[in-house]
Design an enzyme around this catalytic site. Structure first.
Site, PDB file in Angstrom:
ATOM      1  N   LYS A 100       0.869  -1.188   0.000  1.00  0.00           N
ATOM      2  CA  LYS A 100       0.000   0.000   0.000  1.00  0.00           C
ATOM      3  C   LYS A 100       0.892   1.220   0.000  1.00  0.00           C
ATOM      4  O   LYS A 100       1.948   1.190   0.634  1.00  0.00           O
ATOM      5  CB  LYS A 100      -0.920   0.008   1.233  1.00  0.00           C
ATOM      6  N   ASP A 111      -2.036  -5.196  -5.769  1.00  0.00           N
ATOM      7  CA  ASP A 111      -3.408  -4.741  -5.625  1.00  0.00           C
ATOM      8  C   ASP A 111      -4.160  -4.938  -6.939  1.00  0.00           C
ATOM      9  O   ASP A 111      -3.556  -5.138  -7.991  1.00  0.00           O
ATOM     10  CB  ASP A 111      -3.466  -3.296  -5.123  1.00  0.00           C
ATOM     11  N   GLU A 112      -5.480  -4.872  -6.848  1.00  0.00           N
ATOM     12  CA  GLU A 112      -6.310  -5.204  -8.007  1.00  0.00           C
ATOM     13  C   GLU A 112      -6.066  -4.269  -9.191  1.00  0.00           C
ATOM     14  O   GLU A 112      -6.227  -4.662 -10.340  1.00  0.00           O
ATOM     15  CB  GLU A 112      -7.798  -5.214  -7.627  1.00  0.00           C
ATOM     16  N   HIS A 154      -9.022 -12.377  -7.400  1.00  0.00           N
ATOM     17  CA  HIS A 154      -9.521 -11.151  -6.769  1.00  0.00           C
ATOM     18  C   HIS A 154     -10.862 -10.841  -7.417  1.00  0.00           C
ATOM     19  O   HIS A 154     -11.029 -11.069  -8.620  1.00  0.00           O
ATOM     20  CB  HIS A 154      -8.511 -10.020  -6.997  1.00  0.00           C
TER      21      HIS A 154
HETATM   22  C1  CAP Z   1      -7.477  -4.781   1.021  1.00  0.00           C
HETATM   23  C2  CAP Z   1      -7.591  -4.697  -0.471  1.00  0.00           C
HETATM   24  C3  CAP Z   1      -8.427  -5.790  -1.135  1.00  0.00           C
HETATM   25  C4  CAP Z   1      -9.863  -5.922  -0.653  1.00  0.00           C
HETATM   26  C5  CAP Z   1     -10.737  -6.709  -1.605  1.00  0.00           C
HETATM   27  C6  CAP Z   1      -8.158  -3.356  -0.933  1.00  0.00           C
HETATM   28  O1  CAP Z   1      -6.629  -3.801   1.562  1.00  0.00           O
HETATM   29  O2  CAP Z   1      -6.307  -4.772  -1.043  1.00  0.00           O
HETATM   30  O3  CAP Z   1      -8.437  -5.504  -2.507  1.00  0.00           O
HETATM   31  O4  CAP Z   1      -9.852  -6.565   0.565  1.00  0.00           O
HETATM   32  O5  CAP Z   1     -11.998  -6.913  -1.089  1.00  0.00           O
HETATM   33  O6  CAP Z   1      -7.686  -2.884  -1.965  1.00  0.00           O
HETATM   34  O7  CAP Z   1      -9.066  -2.850  -0.299  1.00  0.00           O
HETATM   35  P1  CAP Z   1      -6.602  -3.504   3.149  1.00  0.00           P
HETATM   36  P2  CAP Z   1     -12.638  -8.361  -0.918  1.00  0.00           P
HETATM   37  O8  CAP Z   1      -6.171  -4.780   3.851  1.00  0.00           O
HETATM   38  O9  CAP Z   1      -5.559  -2.429   3.311  1.00  0.00           O
HETATM   39  O10 CAP Z   1      -7.955  -3.061   3.540  1.00  0.00           O
HETATM   40  O11 CAP Z   1     -11.646  -9.210  -0.220  1.00  0.00           O
HETATM   41  O12 CAP Z   1     -13.872  -8.105  -0.115  1.00  0.00           O
HETATM   42  O13 CAP Z   1     -12.928  -8.835  -2.285  1.00  0.00           O
HETATM   43 MG    MG Z   2      -6.973  -4.422  -3.055  1.00  0.00          MG
END
Ligand code: CAP
Ligand code: MG
Length: 429
Positions: free
Chosen positions: A153, A181-182, A271
């Protein structure tokens, strides 16, 4: 008056689904002046062989290709589809039918595809996960505890070098996985190839220093041929996984990549970014449960399913229902449809989104220890940085697995203490 439509021909409340039928559970709300029976008939009609009016000529075999609404209970209807209308191994075609035009019908105020039950005659044309839970545990040499992972992050912005350094700190802090990340794929300032190369170097260093297995979930999301090339690069650099944003690339691309990953011996981390666009409204759209079943069928090895108490939506009931659907061999629970997975392996559930050391025991209490736990902001935001953040998260897992109260464990574990001083037991919104 002559009949101008034949919707009711698609309803038969005496029909008993056969062993080879695909069965769907829908929640529906008819529009004004549309009867419940007509609405249920319209769903079956538009998703199989029907149209808005009667036809002058029909194939002789019409009865064999019509779906049947066979059970109506309040706002819920079950529809059975003959196996003959589904092309073996073609998920997009299945979606074009059971998750297609029907969502736009004016005759319905709302429609939700809640669940599906797929017969063995349909599932046998798919691979399912290559590794599944046991296979992943074997690769990472982690037997009982949750698998740990963290996304660098901020989501995007680091150079490839900086990214690899964060990865190293995460691994050395004790985590098994680092994850992209996505929305990070390949940018001018962080090119895919370079990130892979540098992360591989850091992985080797971290493995040597820690004596533990370390791996990465590197995001190959993109145009299908591009993903194919990227999967090969991951394999060439000795990675065990490819990460794919399965909703944005689409199920057909996922099917192709499932084959490619098989050729390169790669597990798929799925993801689900964008899922909430169609699964968040409980009265309309497609449920995450349905999507999760489709992902298991095609063959992802890890899938995000939610946390219940983290920053993103997903009720306890829904998250546990999805967990059950992707991990059990023959599931029927919480009113969902029966699914016999036969020889299709279980998928590793991933909990992610707003998790930090102060709430890890609460997440594990709900989800159990057989999960992949992603703690991202919750380690990189640690007052003393990523490495201590990872240590704090691991200490929190240890406390939870040994049933020791968190604040008591923190007295002898300073990284956890510092994390609790910042976040306490905060549940992020
Ligand atoms: C989490 C995360 C994930 C989400 C996806 C984000 O970061 O990297 O992509 O958890 O959601 O970008 O928010 P944090 P889900 O740990 O810093 O919150 O798992 O519900 O699909
Ligand atoms: Mg993410």
């Amino acid at each position: 008056m002559r009949h101008i439509d034949w919707y009711k021909d698609f309803v038969d409340l005496k029909y008993k689904p056969s062993k080879t039928d695909v069965v769907c559970l829908f929640r529906f709300e008819p529009s004004d002046k549309v009867s419940v029976v007509e609405a249920a008939g319209r769903i079956a009609s538009e998703s199989s062989a029907g149209t808005w009016t009667t036809l002058t000529k029909l194939p002789k075999t019409i009865k064999k290709v019509m779906a049947t609404s066979f059970e109506i209970d309040g706002n819920f209807a079950k529809v059975a589809y003959p196996i003959e209308i589904w092309e073996p191994g073609n998920i997009s075609q299945l979606l074009s039918g059971i998750a297609g035009n029907i969502f736009g019908m004016k005759a319905l105020e709302n429609l939700r595809l809640v669940d599906v039950s797929l017969p063995v005659q349909y599932t046998k044309h798919f691979r399912g996960p290559e590794f599944g839970i046991e296979g992943i545990r074997r690769i990472l040499k982690v037997r009982k505890r949750p698998i740990t992972g963290a996304v660098a992050k901020p989501k995007i912005g680091w150079s490839a070098e900086e990214h690899a350094t964060i990865a190293y700190e995460t691994w050395i802090g004790g985590f098994d996985l680092v994850k992209d990340d996505e929305n990070l794929t390949s940018t001018q300032f962080n090119k895919f190839e370079q990130r892979v190369k540098l992360c591989a170097k850091m992985r080797d260093k971290a493995e040597k220093e820690s004596g533990e297995r370390k791996s990465a979930l590197i995001n190959i999301t993109g145009e299908t041929n591009q993903m194919t090339k990227r999967a090969k690069i991951l394999h060439d650099f000795g990675f065990e996984y490819a990460m794919i944003d399965v909703v944005t690339v689409g199920m057909s691309a996922l099917q192709t990549l499932r084959e490619v990953c098989h050729d390169h011996n790669l597990a798929i981390h799925a993801h689900r970014a964008m899922h909430a666009a169609f699964d968040r409204n409980p009265r309309h759209g497609i449920s995450m449960l349905f999507l999760a079943k489709i992902c298991r069928l095609i063959g992802v090895d890890q899938l995000h399913i939610g946390t219940v108490i983290g920053k993103l939506v997903g009720t306890r009931h829904d998250v546990l229902d999805i967990k059950n659907a992707i991990t059990s061999q023959n599931n029927k629970r919480f009113g969902s449809l029966n699914q016999n997975w036969n020889n299709i392996k279980p998928v590793f559930p991933v909990s992610s989104g707003g998790i930090h050391p102060g709430i890890i025991p609460d997440v594990l209490k709900i989800m159990g220890n057989n999960i992949v736990l992603l703690v991202s902001g919750g380690i990189h935001g640690h007052p003393n940085g990523t490495r201590d953040g990872a240590r704090a998260a691991i200490q929190s897992i240890e406390a939870s697995m040994q049933s020791i109260p968190l604040y008591q464990y923190a007295r002898s574990h300073k990284e956890l203490g510092a994390a609790l001083a910042k976040w306490g037991r905060l549940r992020p919104q």
